[in-house]
Design a protein around this motif. Sequence first.
Motif, PDB file in Angstrom:
ATOM      1  N   HIS A 215      54.237  27.186  39.962  1.00 27.17           N
ATOM      2  CA  HIS A 215      55.212  26.161  39.613  1.00 27.17           C
ATOM      3  C   HIS A 215      55.120  25.658  38.177  1.00 27.17           C
ATOM      4  CE1 HIS A 215      54.629  25.907  44.045  1.00 27.17           C
ATOM      5  NE2 HIS A 215      55.944  25.863  44.012  1.00 27.17           N
ATOM      6  N   SER A 216      54.040  25.982  37.468  1.00 31.04           N
ATOM      7  CA  SER A 216      53.912  25.481  36.103  1.00 31.04           C
ATOM      8  C   SER A 216      53.141  26.473  35.260  1.00 31.04           C
ATOM      9  CB  SER A 216      53.190  24.125  36.085  1.00 31.04           C
ATOM     10  OG  SER A 216      51.805  24.290  36.350  1.00 31.04           O
ATOM     11  N   ARG A 217      53.291  26.337  33.955  1.00 30.51           N
ATOM     12  CA  ARG A 217      52.551  27.180  33.013  1.00 30.51           C
ATOM     13  C   ARG A 217      51.046  27.005  33.189  1.00 30.51           C
ATOM     14  NH1 ARG A 217      55.429  27.824  27.735  1.00 30.51           N
ATOM     15  NH2 ARG A 217      53.492  27.180  26.736  1.00 30.51           N
ATOM     16  N   MET A 218      50.620  25.770  33.406  1.00 28.67           N
ATOM     17  CA  MET A 218      49.190  25.515  33.542  1.00 28.67           C
ATOM     18  C   MET A 218      48.625  26.210  34.781  1.00 28.67           C
ATOM     19  SD  MET A 218      49.136  21.521  32.348  1.00 28.67           S
ATOM     20  CE  MET A 218      47.361  21.339  32.263  1.00 28.67           C
ATOM     21  N   GLU A 219      49.368  26.170  35.875  1.00 30.48           N
ATOM     22  CA  GLU A 219      48.929  26.879  37.085  1.00 30.48           C
ATOM     23  C   GLU A 219      48.871  28.379  36.830  1.00 30.48           C
ATOM     24  OE1 GLU A 219      51.320  25.992  40.438  1.00 30.48           O
ATOM     25  OE2 GLU A 219      50.682  23.905  40.588  1.00 30.48           O
ATOM     26  N   ALA A 220      49.827  28.903  36.070  1.00 35.41           N
ATOM     27  CA  ALA A 220      49.866  30.335  35.780  1.00 35.41           C
ATOM     28  C   ALA A 220      48.641  30.759  34.984  1.00 35.41           C
ATOM     29  CB  ALA A 220      51.137  30.694  35.016  1.00 35.41           C
ATOM     30  N   VAL A 221      48.253  29.947  33.998  1.00 41.38           N
ATOM     31  CA  VAL A 221      47.078  30.267  33.195  1.00 41.38           C
ATOM     32  C   VAL A 221      45.824  30.274  34.057  1.00 41.38           C
ATOM     33  CG1 VAL A 221      45.588  29.465  31.322  1.00 41.38           C
ATOM     34  CG2 VAL A 221      48.077  29.419  31.046  1.00 41.38           C
ATOM     35  N   MET A 222      45.674  29.240  34.894  1.00 42.23           N
ATOM     36  CA  MET A 222      44.490  29.167  35.750  1.00 42.23           C
ATOM     37  C   MET A 222      44.419  30.344  36.712  1.00 42.23           C
ATOM     38  SD  MET A 222      44.534  25.049  36.483  1.00 42.23           S
ATOM     39  CE  MET A 222      43.042  25.018  37.468  1.00 42.23           C
ATOM     40  N   TYR A 223      45.557  30.703  37.302  1.00 41.94           N
ATOM     41  CA  TYR A 223      45.609  31.836  38.229  1.00 41.94           C
ATOM     42  C   TYR A 223      45.278  33.135  37.499  1.00 41.94           C
ATOM     43  CZ  TYR A 223      47.568  35.300  41.444  1.00 41.94           C
ATOM     44  OH  TYR A 223      47.743  36.378  42.259  1.00 41.94           O
ATOM     45  N   ALA A 224      45.902  33.329  36.340  1.00 38.82           N
ATOM     46  CA  ALA A 224      45.751  34.596  35.628  1.00 38.82           C
ATOM     47  C   ALA A 224      44.330  34.824  35.148  1.00 38.82           C
ATOM     48  CB  ALA A 224      46.717  34.640  34.452  1.00 38.82           C
ATOM     49  N   VAL A 225      43.677  33.749  34.671  1.00 36.69           N
ATOM     50  CA  VAL A 225      42.295  33.912  34.211  1.00 36.69           C
ATOM     51  C   VAL A 225      41.370  34.155  35.396  1.00 36.69           C
ATOM     52  CG1 VAL A 225      40.404  32.817  32.956  1.00 36.69           C
ATOM     53  CG2 VAL A 225      42.756  32.469  32.198  1.00 36.69           C
ATOM     54  N   ARG A 226      41.600  33.425  36.484  1.00 34.36           N
ATOM     55  CA  ARG A 226      40.767  33.614  37.675  1.00 34.36           C
ATOM     56  C   ARG A 226      40.865  35.035  38.199  1.00 34.36           C
ATOM     57  NH1 ARG A 226      43.070  30.166  40.874  1.00 34.36           N
ATOM     58  NH2 ARG A 226      44.200  31.646  42.149  1.00 34.36           N
ATOM     59  N   GLU A 227      42.086  35.581  38.178  1.00 37.60           N
ATOM     60  CA  GLU A 227      42.300  36.925  38.688  1.00 37.60           C
ATOM     61  C   GLU A 227      42.057  38.006  37.639  1.00 37.60           C
ATOM     62  OE1 GLU A 227      42.970  37.563  41.877  1.00 37.60           O
ATOM     63  OE2 GLU A 227      42.762  35.423  42.248  1.00 37.60           O
ATOM     64  N   LYS A 228      41.588  37.587  36.476  1.00 39.82           N
ATOM     65  CA  LYS A 228      41.266  38.533  35.376  1.00 39.82           C
ATOM     66  C   LYS A 228      42.484  39.360  34.960  1.00 39.82           C
ATOM     67  CE  LYS A 228      36.366  38.761  36.625  1.00 39.82           C
ATOM     68  NZ  LYS A 228      35.214  39.608  36.931  1.00 39.82           N
ATOM     69  N   LEU A 229      43.640  38.744  34.973  1.00 35.01           N
ATOM     70  CA  LEU A 229      44.842  39.425  34.514  1.00 35.01           C
ATOM     71  C   LEU A 229      44.940  39.464  32.999  1.00 35.01           C
ATOM     72  CD1 LEU A 229      47.542  38.009  36.973  1.00 35.01           C
ATOM     73  CD2 LEU A 229      46.316  40.161  37.127  1.00 35.01           C
ATOM     74  N   LEU A 230      44.120  38.649  32.318  1.00 31.87           N
ATOM     75  CA  LEU A 230      44.248  38.533  30.867  1.00 31.87           C
ATOM     76  C   LEU A 230      43.368  39.531  30.124  1.00 31.87           C
ATOM     77  CD1 LEU A 230      44.411  34.673  30.362  1.00 31.87           C
ATOM     78  CD2 LEU A 230      46.225  36.293  30.861  1.00 31.87           C
ATOM     79  N   ASP A 231      42.450  40.181  30.837  1.00 32.78           N
ATOM     80  CA  ASP A 231      41.536  41.150  30.201  1.00 32.78           C
ATOM     81  C   ASP A 231      40.824  40.538  29.020  1.00 32.78           C
ATOM     82  OD1 ASP A 231      42.311  43.133  31.996  1.00 32.78           O
ATOM     83  OD2 ASP A 231      44.027  43.690  30.752  1.00 32.78           O
ATOM     84  N   ILE A 232      40.300  39.317  29.207  1.00 30.23           N
ATOM     85  CA  ILE A 232      39.565  38.652  28.135  1.00 30.23           C
ATOM     86  C   ILE A 232      38.164  39.241  28.062  1.00 30.23           C
ATOM     87  CG2 ILE A 232      38.658  36.429  27.316  1.00 30.23           C
ATOM     88  CD1 ILE A 232      40.951  35.122  28.930  1.00 30.23           C
ATOM     89  N   PRO A 233      37.725  39.646  26.882  1.00 31.13           N
ATOM     90  CA  PRO A 233      36.403  40.280  26.771  1.00 31.13           C
ATOM     91  C   PRO A 233      35.272  39.305  27.044  1.00 31.13           C
ATOM     92  CG  PRO A 233      37.342  39.878  24.593  1.00 31.13           C
ATOM     93  CD  PRO A 233      38.414  39.569  25.574  1.00 31.13           C
TER      94      PRO A 233
END
Length: 233
Positions: A215-233
């Motif tokens: 529902h929000s950008r902030m939720e999307a960021v939290m979800y994406a980082v948790r699920e490792k969708l961002l491929d952050i080294p």
Amino acid sequence: MADTDEGGFPEVEEGDAAVRVVVVDDQELFRRGLVMLLGTEPGLEVVGEAGDGLEGTELAAATVPDVVLLDVRMPKRSGTEACRLIKERVPAAKIIMLTVSDEESDLYEAVKAGASGYLLKDSSIEEVAQAVRVVAEGQSLISPSMAVKLIDEFKQMSRPERDQQPGLRLTERELQVLRLVARGLNNREVAKQLFISENTVKNHVRNILEKLQLHSRMEAVMYAVREKLLDIP
């Protein structure tokens, strides 16, 4: 797209409605100073102030502001609880948590309560005013230092086993947008980084939310980082 001044802020044209702001903080000296300084910012109008979460909730319901600045830890009613109740009573109001707390748990609770922004009190008045304008336009904003802490925290978490929904993949461009949003950039800054229009960024963010069913950008960021969708080294 609205014209901007040299500082990157939307220009305020004669006749434009000011963004109506309520400030809620139990530290009177800080609150009064913030009210005074925000009152000098073009395009912003402080319509009320309160010294605790209970009074702040009632004030927001009575004044129906565009943006509410809330401290996290306050007497009578916490900022997080006040945020949740204000969103119930005044759904159109945007909430920015302005606090000394850099605890990830406070950020998570604020997001779940419906906050659109999270700033630390060491932010400059220009940063606070910009956050009010950005959030009033429907965007979300996290202090860059908190965005980094959020990413670091999730990097330490193990990825839980889950059933992956078919078609839940983001495109490479959507991942690029999400990476920049996760670092605290607003739509205008993302557009500049990727050499695309601000409207295109808005479309990508909307698609990301739809794909992740959030529902929000902030939720999307939290979800994406948790699920490792961002491929952050």
